[in-house]
Design an enzyme around this catalytic site. Structure first.
Site, PDB file in Angstrom:
ATOM      1  N   ASP A  12       0.845  -1.192   0.000  1.00 49.87           N
ATOM      2  CA  ASP A  12       0.000   0.000   0.000  1.00 49.87           C
ATOM      3  C   ASP A  12       0.885   1.248   0.000  1.00 49.87           C
ATOM      4  OD1 ASP A  12      -2.703   1.161   0.254  1.00 49.87           O
ATOM      5  OD2 ASP A  12      -1.896   1.987   2.095  1.00 49.87           O
ATOM      6  N   SER A  13       0.298   2.371  -0.370  1.00 52.51           N
ATOM      7  CA  SER A  13       1.044   3.629  -0.336  1.00 52.51           C
ATOM      8  C   SER A  13       1.279   4.104   1.098  1.00 52.51           C
ATOM      9  CB  SER A  13       0.295   4.704  -1.112  1.00 52.51           C
ATOM     10  OG  SER A  13      -0.977   4.907  -0.547  1.00 52.51           O
ATOM     11  N   CYS A  75      -3.895  -0.858  -2.439  1.00 51.52           N
ATOM     12  CA  CYS A  75      -4.159   0.549  -2.724  1.00 51.52           C
ATOM     13  C   CYS A  75      -4.922   0.608  -4.034  1.00 51.52           C
ATOM     14  CB  CYS A  75      -2.808   1.250  -2.820  1.00 51.52           C
ATOM     15  SG  CYS A  75      -2.822   2.858  -3.568  1.00 51.52           S
ATOM     16  N   GLU A 157      -6.524  10.772   8.018  1.00 51.92           N
ATOM     17  CA  GLU A 157      -5.185  10.691   8.626  1.00 51.92           C
ATOM     18  C   GLU A 157      -4.973  11.773   9.687  1.00 51.92           C
ATOM     19  OE1 GLU A 157      -1.954   9.766   6.029  1.00 51.92           O
ATOM     20  OE2 GLU A 157      -2.950   7.875   5.594  1.00 51.92           O
ATOM     21  N   CYS A 190     -11.406   3.596  -2.342  1.00 51.51           N
ATOM     22  CA  CYS A 190     -10.144   3.889  -1.665  1.00 51.51           C
ATOM     23  C   CYS A 190     -10.249   3.200  -0.310  1.00 51.51           C
ATOM     24  CB  CYS A 190      -9.954   5.396  -1.500  1.00 51.51           C
ATOM     25  SG  CYS A 190      -8.554   5.833  -0.435  1.00 51.51           S
ATOM     26  N   HIS A 192      -9.180   3.821   2.520  1.00 49.41           N
ATOM     27  CA  HIS A 192      -9.418   4.639   3.706  1.00 49.41           C
ATOM     28  C   HIS A 192     -10.916   4.841   3.977  1.00 49.41           C
ATOM     29  CE1 HIS A 192      -5.214   5.975   3.464  1.00 49.41           C
ATOM     30  NE2 HIS A 192      -5.368   6.636   4.578  1.00 49.41           N
TER      31      HIS A 192
END
Lengths: 290, 290
Positions: A12-13, A75, A157, A190, A192
């Site tokens: 993942d990034s 990702c 984040e 995504c 997240h």
């Protein structure tokens, strides 16, 4: 050597792929997961296909030392932009992503002949057209509404959640056109975004099917391991002991934010500096005689 | 060879440093600017000091081919975390940043004996303590309120401006504690933030001095060039012809977003891939006989 007990490598990034790890640990209770978060070069969502392919290539190459039986690009941006290329380069290692499983679930989520399907994702994922191709390949009469939502990752984040008025206002702005067009299905493109599912649900209403690509990805990996007879023969263990993480920058920040995605506390991950990834590709080329 | 006509090298993580370029072009109408935006690895604001120092070292090293007479770290995060180290490594090339000039202007902005000074910046800039040290070094009785505002950069890069309700709500949240404590001075500790000055002004009110570190940085460079007798002897030229940009990723995205920061249209910049920056440091070490 029993390949069945080799780990699954999840790339993942940064942190978002941990929602995929959580889904994998739940779905596959005997597997070990090696996680690689490219935190020194994140986010991928605003970068070019060439750059993202190069980064992912370096990480898969590095990850071969763990002899993964399966590689997951957790990702969405990496799945959208690098998956076919990586499959070609690292064959026969099985590499899968999050876009295909998510698109398959979206296509199957409704019986309406001409469903309206919304996708929210990063700039690069939307621009790639990967979701549009994958959904239209299965439901060519679906009407698609694709929206990039670049503020959601930094909001998550920063520690913001569904209760934050700023998150709610951003979602109302981003999802306005989808609500106006009465979407039937919404793909969270995504990894997240499931962390904001409560606020997303409030904005779109109860009638919309929300597709979580992390969950779908884990189902897909489970099915593939099963077909290949590659389920681990280990006993199931504590989630924390089946998970080992590497990052390219700031292990402490990772350890601080990770529990929100994973649901359990982790030790600080090991660090692999980006120069290590460049050295492994430059060294062999330079060691050849002139 | 007349060093006076050598260019100024301006280094940034991405686009924000272009507000510094704009200020430099206005203040120094005979100078040529070489700009380097590290768009493949941005943002710097969430990364560690070691990683940021390594990135900046690579870029300064690369930039030496242009024989800069002065190097500006136009990114607040890079100024806060890498400036003293880079000065030591690349001496005698003069390297300056944006933190010191901004802190000096903040300290001088009011005659109140115990002023309340607010600073908004990235996570990494705030955590570095660079603004706190630089302001307290001049006004040790100042009361400081330091707040990281990580959503403002992605909001600006998404094209949002002062009129957007989401920008206004984010500013109200971020600046609440500063307003409650009746700040006298507010430092915009990130080169992107001047693009939201109108909304910031509305939130903090007319009595607060707002310090734009880009403008202060240009004043600082002008004074230093003057003291070193290094003003260019060239005639002043069109802004666009005095500006040459390099980026590590996606020249087209840069060219699309740059005019908002610069005030004029630019051609797509040249691309320097990150591997070029790694090769220059790995090659010499590897070419030595064993």
């Amino acid at each position: 050597m029993d390949a069945r007990n080799n780990p699954i490598l999840v790339i993942d990034s940064g942190l978002g792929g941990l929602t995929v790890v959580r889904a994998l640990l739940n779905r596959l209770p005997g597997e070990r997961i090696i996680y690689f978060g490219d935190t020194a070069r994140l986010p991928y969502g605003t970068k070019t296909p060439e750059t993202i392919q190069h980064y992912i290539h370096q990480i898969v190459q590095w990850g071969l030392r763990h002899q993964p039986k399966h590689v997951v690009l957790a990702c969405n941006t990496a799945s959208a932009l690098a998956l076919p290329v990586m499959r070609g380069r690292f064959s026969p290692i099985p590499i899968t992503g999050v876009v295909e499983p998510g698109a398959r679930a979206a296509a199957g989520a409704t019986n309406i002949p001409e469903p309206v399907i919304g996708v929210i994702a990063t700039e690069a994922t939307i621009r790639s057209g990967a979701y549009a191709r994958a959904i239209h390949g299965r439901r060519h009469r679906a009407k698609l509404i694709l929206t990039s939502t670049p503020l959601l990752v930094p909001m998550i984040e920063e520690g913001r959640s569904s209760d934050d008025p700023l998150v709610q206002l951003a979602l109302k702005q981003y999802l306005k056109s989808m609500i106006d067009h009465k979407i039937d299905v919404l793909v969270l493109g995504c990894t997240h975004y499931p962390l904001l599912k409560k606020a997303i649900r409030t904005v779109v209403g109860p009638q919309v099917s929300i597709i979580d690509s992390a969950y779908q990805c884990a189902e897909d990996v489970a099915a593939r391991l099963s077909r290949a007879n590659l389920w681990a023969s280990l006993r199931s263990g504590d989630d924390r002991n089946r998970f080992l993480a590497y990052v390219t920058d700031d292990p402490d920040r990772f350890a601080k934010l990770a529990p929100r995605f994973l649901g359990f506390v982790v030790d600080s991950p090991l660090r692999v500096a980006p120069e290590v990834l460049y050295q492994q590709e430059i060294r062999p080329a330079m060691c050849q005689p002139a």
